[in-house]
Design a protein around this motif. Structure first.
Motif, PDB file in Angstrom:
ATOM      1  N   ALA A  73      21.929  64.022  72.250  1.00 23.34           N
ATOM      2  CA  ALA A  73      20.928  65.083  72.149  1.00 23.34           C
ATOM      3  C   ALA A  73      19.861  64.741  71.124  1.00 23.34           C
ATOM      4  CB  ALA A  73      21.606  66.407  71.776  1.00 23.34           C
ATOM      5  N   GLY A  74      20.205  63.922  70.137  1.00 20.78           N
ATOM      6  CA  GLY A  74      19.255  63.608  69.094  1.00 20.78           C
ATOM      7  C   GLY A  74      18.320  62.466  69.425  1.00 20.78           C
ATOM      8  N   THR A  75      18.857  61.365  69.968  1.00 19.39           N
ATOM      9  CA  THR A  75      18.054  60.153  70.206  1.00 19.39           C
ATOM     10  C   THR A  75      17.703  59.922  71.664  1.00 19.39           C
ATOM     11  OG1 THR A  75      20.010  58.737  70.480  1.00 19.39           O
ATOM     12  CG2 THR A  75      19.177  59.076  68.225  1.00 19.39           C
ATOM     13  N   GLY A  76      18.454  60.529  72.572  1.00 13.70           N
ATOM     14  CA  GLY A  76      18.242  60.257  73.989  1.00 13.70           C
ATOM     15  C   GLY A  76      18.980  59.036  74.483  1.00 13.70           C
ATOM     16  N   ALA A  77      19.766  58.397  73.605  1.00 11.33           N
ATOM     17  CA  ALA A  77      20.580  57.259  74.031  1.00 11.33           C
ATOM     18  C   ALA A  77      21.598  57.732  75.069  1.00 11.33           C
ATOM     19  CB  ALA A  77      21.280  56.632  72.843  1.00 11.33           C
ATOM     20  N   ALA A  78      21.898  56.860  76.039  1.00 12.00           N
ATOM     21  CA  ALA A  78      22.779  57.255  77.136  1.00 12.00           C
ATOM     22  C   ALA A  78      23.805  56.169  77.419  1.00 12.00           C
ATOM     23  CB  ALA A  78      21.964  57.538  78.393  1.00 12.00           C
ATOM     24  N   ASP A  79      24.972  56.618  77.866  1.00 11.32           N
ATOM     25  CA  ASP A  79      26.026  55.722  78.334  1.00 11.32           C
ATOM     26  C   ASP A  79      26.601  56.377  79.588  1.00 11.32           C
ATOM     27  OD1 ASP A  79      28.176  54.072  78.790  1.00 11.32           O
ATOM     28  OD2 ASP A  79      28.756  53.933  76.687  1.00 11.32           O
ATOM     29  N   LEU A  92      25.859  51.873  82.398  1.00 12.37           N
ATOM     30  CA  LEU A  92      24.464  51.736  81.988  1.00 12.37           C
ATOM     31  C   LEU A  92      24.331  52.313  80.585  1.00 12.37           C
ATOM     32  CD1 LEU A  92      21.400  51.284  82.327  1.00 12.37           C
ATOM     33  CD2 LEU A  92      21.300  53.502  83.478  1.00 12.37           C
ATOM     34  N   ARG A  93      23.980  51.450  79.651  1.00 16.22           N
ATOM     35  CA  ARG A  93      23.768  51.881  78.271  1.00 16.22           C
ATOM     36  C   ARG A  93      22.285  51.749  77.950  1.00 16.22           C
ATOM     37  NH1 ARG A  93      28.317  48.505  75.057  1.00 16.22           N
ATOM     38  NH2 ARG A  93      27.300  46.868  76.270  1.00 16.22           N
ATOM     39  N   PHE A  94      21.701  52.850  77.481  1.00 19.29           N
ATOM     40  CA  PHE A  94      20.259  52.899  77.235  1.00 19.29           C
ATOM     41  C   PHE A  94      19.999  53.367  75.809  1.00 19.29           C
ATOM     42  CE2 PHE A  94      16.406  55.574  77.075  1.00 19.29           C
ATOM     43  CZ  PHE A  94      15.450  54.601  77.364  1.00 19.29           C
ATOM     44  N   THR A  95      19.112  52.651  75.121  1.00 15.68           N
ATOM     45  CA  THR A  95      18.689  53.022  73.769  1.00 15.68           C
ATOM     46  C   THR A  95      17.180  53.196  73.783  1.00 15.68           C
ATOM     47  OG1 THR A  95      20.487  51.721  72.797  1.00 15.68           O
ATOM     48  CG2 THR A  95      18.669  52.361  71.343  1.00 15.68           C
ATOM     49  N   PRO A  96      16.672  54.391  73.463  1.00 15.01           N
ATOM     50  CA  PRO A  96      15.222  54.617  73.503  1.00 15.01           C
ATOM     51  C   PRO A  96      14.493  53.811  72.433  1.00 15.01           C
ATOM     52  CG  PRO A  96      16.455  56.681  73.442  1.00 15.01           C
ATOM     53  CD  PRO A  96      17.417  55.600  73.114  1.00 15.01           C
ATOM     54  N   ALA A  97      13.180  53.712  72.606  1.00 15.83           N
ATOM     55  CA  ALA A  97      12.339  53.059  71.615  1.00 15.83           C
ATOM     56  C   ALA A  97      12.424  53.818  70.296  1.00 15.83           C
ATOM     57  CB  ALA A  97      10.898  53.004  72.104  1.00 15.83           C
ATOM     58  N   SER A  98      12.303  53.080  69.212  1.00 15.21           N
ATOM     59  CA  SER A  98      12.420  53.706  67.900  1.00 15.21           C
ATOM     60  C   SER A  98      11.603  52.919  66.896  1.00 15.21           C
ATOM     61  CB  SER A  98      13.890  53.762  67.460  1.00 15.21           C
ATOM     62  OG  SER A  98      14.410  52.448  67.346  1.00 15.21           O
ATOM     63  N   ALA A 137      18.186  48.323  77.387  1.00 14.26           N
ATOM     64  CA  ALA A 137      19.214  48.789  78.324  1.00 14.26           C
ATOM     65  C   ALA A 137      20.030  47.609  78.791  1.00 14.26           C
ATOM     66  CB  ALA A 137      18.577  49.501  79.515  1.00 14.26           C
ATOM     67  N   ASP A 138      21.284  47.872  79.058  1.00 16.19           N
ATOM     68  CA  ASP A 138      22.101  46.854  79.728  1.00 16.19           C
ATOM     69  C   ASP A 138      22.959  47.543  80.768  1.00 16.19           C
ATOM     70  OD1 ASP A 138      25.079  47.081  78.543  1.00 16.19           O
ATOM     71  OD2 ASP A 138      23.665  47.395  76.894  1.00 16.19           O
ATOM     72  N   ALA A 139      23.135  46.864  81.882  1.00 17.31           N
ATOM     73  CA  ALA A 139      23.837  47.472  83.014  1.00 17.31           C
ATOM     74  C   ALA A 139      24.656  46.427  83.747  1.00 17.31           C
ATOM     75  CB  ALA A 139      22.843  48.122  83.969  1.00 17.31           C
ATOM     76  N   THR A 140      25.753  46.877  84.317  1.00 15.60           N
ATOM     77  CA  THR A 140      26.579  46.070  85.208  1.00 15.60           C
ATOM     78  C   THR A 140      26.635  46.794  86.548  1.00 15.60           C
ATOM     79  OG1 THR A 140      27.916  45.280  83.359  1.00 15.60           O
ATOM     80  CG2 THR A 140      28.829  45.000  85.572  1.00 15.60           C
ATOM     81  N   VAL A 158      22.592  42.911  83.814  1.00 17.42           N
ATOM     82  CA  VAL A 158      21.187  42.847  83.437  1.00 17.42           C
ATOM     83  C   VAL A 158      20.989  43.484  82.072  1.00 17.42           C
ATOM     84  CG1 VAL A 158      18.829  43.448  84.120  1.00 17.42           C
ATOM     85  CG2 VAL A 158      20.563  43.049  85.878  1.00 17.42           C
ATOM     86  N   THR A 159      20.127  42.877  81.248  1.00 18.38           N
ATOM     87  CA  THR A 159      19.673  43.511  80.018  1.00 18.38           C
ATOM     88  C   THR A 159      18.153  43.553  80.046  1.00 18.38           C
ATOM     89  OG1 THR A 159      19.582  41.437  78.763  1.00 18.38           O
ATOM     90  CG2 THR A 159      21.658  42.658  78.728  1.00 18.38           C
ATOM     91  N   THR A 160      17.588  44.644  79.549  1.00 16.35           N
ATOM     92  CA  THR A 160      16.140  44.779  79.496  1.00 16.35           C
ATOM     93  C   THR A 160      15.711  45.100  78.069  1.00 16.35           C
ATOM     94  OG1 THR A 160      16.113  47.165  79.954  1.00 16.35           O
ATOM     95  CG2 THR A 160      16.126  45.668  81.854  1.00 16.35           C
TER      96      THR A 160
END
Length: 390
Positions: free
Chosen positions: A45-51, A93-99, A110-113, A140-142
């Motif tokens: 909820a704070g950063t928008g990071a997702a798993d 899928l793990r996503f970390t927003p810009a900071s 982001a990285d995904a399998t 994949v990693t982006t």
């Protein structure tokens, strides 16, 4: 319309657990046209990071879908003309927003399998691929809008490569970190009752369209490769090709190849001068059972460095060239063999004078060719002029 994929979703369902620090998705479902989407996971909820994990079924690849993708993926897929239907399981899928501060921003990562199932997919991969069906596994990693690394495996049960049926095609997919190159390696597959193997390296930068390929065809039926139905070549072909250049600039292509064809009563020789680009060259000999060619590729011109044609009673050897821009062919050949050489006394005279009397010069044109960067038509060289004794 989620920000990551701004397309209209309908029929939303499932469970959301909203807490001060995170949102938990439990079997959330939605529809995108005829496709179904299902996801579970946690979003900060704070950063928008997702798993999260995502499952997609019956997804039709069209212009609207591609236009909604991130820029790097959109650019590649638009150029490749990707169409078809897929299903996908993104197991994680793990996503970390810009900071970071404006002076030192950190891009989103982001990285995904994932596992993708393809159904009648079409794409231009240097040669037109159609009706591709099978499985692709990717990791994949982006970083920001760019793909940082990619590793995967390709296993296609069937497809058409330049309108030629291919089965059981396997390959590895690799994009190393820090390099804008996609490596399609360990290619193996069945084609025309033979085998194809090799590797293709292609740049994925919009500004850099370079590529390099190395292919080998083994024991393939010539008639199936060329697609000719009128007087098809009854033989088997083994060939190799090394080629480099730019996808968007045929004149910059350089490479080398060789061909060995064995059969019966053959009148034309096939030449491979691109990724499943083939020509058949008519030759001035009654028929032959074995042909060997060694050639180089310089743009639209194929230099036939060595021509070796062997029949039951004769041999023809020489060199020449084919110019696909000028639509012309030229060969200089010398014959040997034949019953006359076995005649006492006259045989020695014939052998001694052969280079003077039986030199053959060939000049010709190509009938109704279609020549270009994405052209995969079959060409046939015809003989307009055969001059002997010069």
């Amino acid at each position: 319309r989620p920000e990551a994929l701004p397309l209209p979703l309908t029929d939303l369902g499932g469970e959301l657990l909203i807490e001060p620090t995170q949102v938990t998705l439990r079997d959330v479902t939605a529809r995108l046209g005829a496709a179904t989407l299902r996801t579970s996971g946690v979003i900060s909820a704070g950063t928008g990071a997702a798993d999260v994990s995502i499952a997609v079924r019956e997804l039709v690849i069209d212009k609207a879908l591609i236009a909604a993708l991130p820029e790097s993926a959109r650019r590649i897929l638009e150029k490749a003309g990707l169409t078809g239907k897929i299903a996908a399981d993104v197991s994680r899928l793990r996503f970390t927003p810009a900071s970071g501060r404006a002076s030192a921003p950190q891009p989103a990562t982001a990285d995904a399998t994932a596992t993708l199932w393809l159904e009648d997919v079409a794409i231009d991969a240097g040669a037109p691929v159609k009706e591709a069906s099978g499985v692709v596994k990717l990791a994949v990693t982006t970083r920001g809008d760019s793909v940082s690394t990619l590793n995967g495996e390709l296993n296609l049960t069937r497809l058409k490569l330049a309108d030629r049926p291919v089965h059981d095609l396997t390959a590895t997919l690799t994009k190393p970190e820090g390099r804008d190159v996609l490596q399609i390696g360990r290619i193996r597959g069945g084609i025309a009752d033979g085998e194809i193997a090799g590797q293709i390296d292609t740049m994925v930068s919009e500004r850099d369209q370079r590529f390099g390929l190395s292919l080998v065809l083994r024991n393939a039926k010539v008639a199936e490769l060329t697609g000719e139905t009128e007087r098809p070549i009854e033989g088997r072909l083994t060939a190799s090709l090394q080629l480099e250049g730019r996808w968007d600039e045929p004149a910059a292509r350089r490479g080398r190849g060789d061909v060995i064809v064995e059969g019966r009563e053959m009148y034309r020789v096939p030449i491979m001068f691109g990724l499943m680009q083939m020509a058949t060259l008519a030759v001035p000999i009654d028929s032959f059972s074995r042909a060997g060619l060694r050639y180089s590729v310089q743009g639209a011109k194929v230099n036939l460095e060595t021509i070796d044609l062997r029949g039951k009673d004769n041999v023809m050897q020489g060199s020449g060239w084919i110019d696909f821009d000028a639509k012309t062919v030229s060969m200089n050949l010398a014959t040997s063999g034949g019953a006359a050489e076995s005649v006492p006394i006259f045989g020695d005279l014939i052998r001694g004078a052969r280079q003077d009397l039986l030199q053959v010069r060939v000049r010709g044109t190509l009938q109704e060719p279609t020549v270009g960067a994405s052209s995969f038509n079959i060409f046939r060289a015809t003989i307009d002029e055969v001059l002997k004794g010069k």
